[in-house]
Design a protein around this motif. Structure first.
Motif, PDB file in Angstrom:
ATOM      1  N   SER A  57       0.848  -1.188   0.000  1.00  0.00           N
ATOM      2  CA  SER A  57       0.000   0.000   0.000  1.00  0.00           C
ATOM      3  C   SER A  57       0.886   1.242   0.000  1.00  0.00           C
ATOM      4  O   SER A  57       2.108   1.154   0.151  1.00  0.00           O
ATOM      5  CB  SER A  57      -0.893  -0.003   1.239  1.00  0.00           C
ATOM      6  OG  SER A  57      -0.105   0.130   2.415  1.00  0.00           O
ATOM      7  N   SER A  58       0.269   2.404  -0.141  1.00  0.00           N
ATOM      8  CA  SER A  58       1.064   3.638  -0.140  1.00  0.00           C
ATOM      9  C   SER A  58       1.773   3.825   1.191  1.00  0.00           C
ATOM     10  O   SER A  58       2.914   4.282   1.249  1.00  0.00           O
ATOM     11  CB  SER A  58       0.161   4.839  -0.430  1.00  0.00           C
ATOM     12  OG  SER A  58      -0.856   4.950   0.551  1.00  0.00           O
ATOM     13  N   ARG A 433      -3.654  12.007  -5.277  1.00  0.00           N
ATOM     14  CA  ARG A 433      -4.993  11.448  -5.093  1.00  0.00           C
ATOM     15  C   ARG A 433      -6.073  12.493  -5.330  1.00  0.00           C
ATOM     16  O   ARG A 433      -7.115  12.216  -5.931  1.00  0.00           O
ATOM     17  CB  ARG A 433      -5.120  10.870  -3.685  1.00  0.00           C
ATOM     18  CG  ARG A 433      -4.289   9.623  -3.442  1.00  0.00           C
ATOM     19  CD  ARG A 433      -4.318   9.235  -1.974  1.00  0.00           C
ATOM     20  NE  ARG A 433      -3.568   8.013  -1.720  1.00  0.00           N
ATOM     21  CZ  ARG A 433      -3.264   7.568  -0.505  1.00  0.00           C
ATOM     22  NH1 ARG A 433      -3.649   8.251   0.556  1.00  0.00           N
ATOM     23  NH2 ARG A 433      -2.583   6.451  -0.357  1.00  0.00           N
ATOM     24  N   SER A 448      -9.388   1.517  -7.337  1.00  0.00           N
ATOM     25  CA  SER A 448      -8.804   1.585  -5.994  1.00  0.00           C
ATOM     26  C   SER A 448      -7.285   1.500  -6.049  1.00  0.00           C
ATOM     27  O   SER A 448      -6.582   2.257  -5.362  1.00  0.00           O
ATOM     28  CB  SER A 448      -9.364   0.460  -5.135  1.00  0.00           C
ATOM     29  OG  SER A 448      -8.777   0.464  -3.844  1.00  0.00           O
ATOM     30  N   ASP A 449      -6.756   0.593  -6.887  1.00  0.00           N
ATOM     31  CA  ASP A 449      -5.302   0.474  -7.040  1.00  0.00           C
ATOM     32  C   ASP A 449      -4.711   1.743  -7.649  1.00  0.00           C
ATOM     33  O   ASP A 449      -3.644   2.205  -7.238  1.00  0.00           O
ATOM     34  CB  ASP A 449      -4.965  -0.722  -7.924  1.00  0.00           C
ATOM     35  CG  ASP A 449      -5.276  -2.052  -7.242  1.00  0.00           C
ATOM     36  OD1 ASP A 449      -5.366  -2.072  -6.007  1.00  0.00           O
ATOM     37  OD2 ASP A 449      -5.421  -3.056  -7.964  1.00  0.00           O
ATOM     38  N   GLU A 452      -4.384   4.570  -5.184  1.00  0.00           N
ATOM     39  CA  GLU A 452      -3.461   4.333  -4.077  1.00  0.00           C
ATOM     40  C   GLU A 452      -2.094   4.939  -4.352  1.00  0.00           C
ATOM     41  O   GLU A 452      -1.565   5.717  -3.544  1.00  0.00           O
ATOM     42  CB  GLU A 452      -3.348   2.831  -3.819  1.00  0.00           C
ATOM     43  CG  GLU A 452      -2.564   2.472  -2.585  1.00  0.00           C
ATOM     44  CD  GLU A 452      -3.334   2.729  -1.301  1.00  0.00           C
ATOM     45  OE1 GLU A 452      -2.703   2.685  -0.245  1.00  0.00           O
ATOM     46  OE2 GLU A 452      -4.553   2.979  -1.351  1.00  0.00           O
ATOM     47  N   THR A 453      -1.483   4.601  -5.481  1.00  0.00           N
ATOM     48  CA  THR A 453      -0.147   5.090  -5.834  1.00  0.00           C
ATOM     49  C   THR A 453      -0.041   5.267  -7.345  1.00  0.00           C
ATOM     50  O   THR A 453      -0.836   4.712  -8.119  1.00  0.00           O
ATOM     51  CB  THR A 453       0.957   4.108  -5.390  1.00  0.00           C
ATOM     52  OG1 THR A 453       0.788   2.865  -6.094  1.00  0.00           O
ATOM     53  CG2 THR A 453       0.918   3.862  -3.892  1.00  0.00           C
TER      54      THR A 453
END
Length: 512
Positions: A57-58, A433, A448-449, A452-453
């Motif tokens: 995750s980030s 974001r 969603s992915d 995230e980043t």
């Protein structure tokens, strides 16, 4: 009883110039410095590959980078005191052995959690390496002119490692998995383990600070909550636990300082901070490193994920700037003998401000040529300022307290690395974001992915393919570039603050 200033002046007056053995020891001591700087740069360039393989995750991405400097920063003062008491060379050898072993474990990490734990273990042994190298230089080079040049080499070796890291790392990442970058520690540290007992003299403080478990616990209780709180602040803002964590860390910091002032032989001699040059140079170090690491955090991603360069091509793009950093660090040595630090350091940092402003002005038109030019300007300023400030830190402490002074200097450096990634990296992630607008038709899981980043967005675009994938890629690139512009302005402001600190606190220091 002599004052701290009298101890320093007496030591400098009694300084003797070293011969070939001292310079050979310098070469050996540069090996761990080279390793640490290579490791930091390689990791930034390996992050896209790590993100693709381990899918962190980030927050985990930030921890992969920051677990090492966080643990290291918390233990530096303790390790500096241990080196002063038991021997700096012995601690260096122990740290080298452990660092190589844990690096090999990190190379085969099967998950993000494993890699974060390995990076924390590297921080434990890294805390033994860095104060030892700088404090040993203080004890070997007692002549100030020779010491100034040796520290310029020491500072430049960080830049040399950063220049070598992208090239070597790029070659490794072109042909092997990301784990190969951690295995670099083994061939670098083996010569150190062989040659250091032969060429590097042992040194210790004849009146060392006591081994105080309470002070050790308080130093850890100060650093860990503060740095973790700053991380949480960057990710969750003021609504999360960040304010409480930072306040807790500050509270323990007050207790740590009070204990050091009360005991007879403190773990950290607080008299060092009464020297304006020492405290000012520390602040310059911290803010300069924040600016440098923050720049490297986003430029590595921009080159690879936005501009589409390979890891090797990205590394080569940064070489001119890193070479400029090395050249500036060595060139400033004769200048610093004649011009006061309060003039030299702000003048040097003006180049770094220019580098950041070039990025901010370019916006989404930032290309390879502009990035190269901006990093050359940034590198010139940081290289010169770091050389002068590091020399002032050591010159402001007596040789017997070299371990403690070096530990505090390295704490500022590593805290700056954490803040550079956390503040500027966290800000960039938040801006990315908020600016990301995905096209219609993107599945919820993929969206969603992508949110995230940046690496997640580019991977999602590749998985989707077609016009939708291209739209996701373009949207992510635009959002990231918009975030870079704002982050660059913040970075420029931090470097300006470093220049102001230098101009106001280094006024009493001598150029020679």
């Amino acid at each position: 009883m002599m004052t701290l200033t009298q101890e320093i002046e007496l030591a400098d007056a009694a300084g003797r110039r070293v011969g070939w053995r001292g310079w050979a020891a310098l070469v050996v001591l540069m090996l761990p410095v080279l390793l640490v700087s290579v490791d930091n740069t390689v990791l930034s360039f390996a992050l896209p590959a790590i993100s693709s393989d381990l899918a962190p995750s980030s927050t985990q991405q930030l921890w992969i980078i920051d677990a090492y400097p966080l643990v290291l920063a918390g233990l530096l003062v303790t390790m500096g005191t241990l080196g002063d008491r038991f021997g700096r060379r012995g601690l260096l050898l122990l740290g080298a052995t452990g660092f190589a072993t844990v690096s090999a474990l990190a190379a085969f990490a099967p998950s993000a959690e494993w890699l974060i734990a390995a990076r924390a273990g590297m921080g434990v042994f890294g805390a033994m390496l860095m104060p030892s190298t700088l404090s040993l230089l203080r004890s070997i080079f007692t002549d100030r002119d020779q010491r100034r040049f040796a520290i310029a080499v020491w500072a430049s070796m960080f830049s040399a490692g950063a220049a070598l890291g992208p090239i070597v790392g790029g070659i490794l990442l072109e042909h092997f998995s990301w784990g190969s970058v951690f295995l670099l520690a083994v061939p670098v540290l083996i010569p150190l383990l062989i040659l250091a007992p032969i060429l590097v003299p042992e040194s210790r403080d004849p009146d060392p600070g006591r081994i105080d478990p309470v002070s050790i616990a308080l130093s850890l209780a100060t650093m860990v909550p503060v740095v973790y709180g700053i991380k949480e602040l960057a990710v969750h803002g003021l609504t999360g636990p960040a304010p409480l964590l930072i306040l807790v860390g500050i509270g323990f910091g007050v207790l740590f300082v009070r204990r050091q002032l009360r005991v007879r032989n403190p773990m950290l001699d607080m008299r060092l901070f009464r020297v304006g040059t020492f405290s000012g140079a520390l602040a310059v170090n911290l803010l300069s490193v924040v600016g440098l690491v923050g720049f490297l955090f986003f430029v590595a991603q921009h080159l690879q994920l936005v501009l589409g360069l390979s890891p090797l091509e990205s590394g080569l793009a940064l070489v001119p700037g890193l070479a400029a950093m090395i050249a500036a660090g060595l060139t400033v040595v004769p200048i610093a003998k004649r011009v006061a630090p309060r003039v030299v350091v702000p003048a040097a940092l003006a180049f770094s401000v220019l580098g950041y402003l070039l990025i901010a002005a370019a916006g989404d038109q930032t290309g390879p040529a502009l990035l190269i030019g901006a990093f050359i300007a940034l590198g010139m300023g940081i290289g010169a300022a770091e050389t002068v400030s590091n020399e002032l830190i050591l010159a402001s402490a007596p040789p017997a307290k070299a371990g403690a002074a070096s530990a505090v200097s390295e704490t500022a450096y590593e805290l700056g690395a954490v803040l550079g990634t956390t503040l500027l990296g966290g800000l960039l992630t938040a801006l990315y974001r908020s600016n990301l607008v995905l096209p219609d038709g993107v599945p919820a899981a993929v969206a969603s992915d992508a949110e995230e980043t940046l690496a997640g967005a580019m991977q999602a675009a590749a998985d989707l393919g077609g016009s939708v994938g291209e739209a996701v890629q373009e949207a992510a690139a635009q959002a990231f570039s918009a975030g870079v512009g704002v982050t660059a302005l913040i970075g420029a402001g931090l470097v300006v603050l470093a220049a102001i600190v230098a101009a106001t606190t280094l006024k009493g220091s001598r150029a020679s």
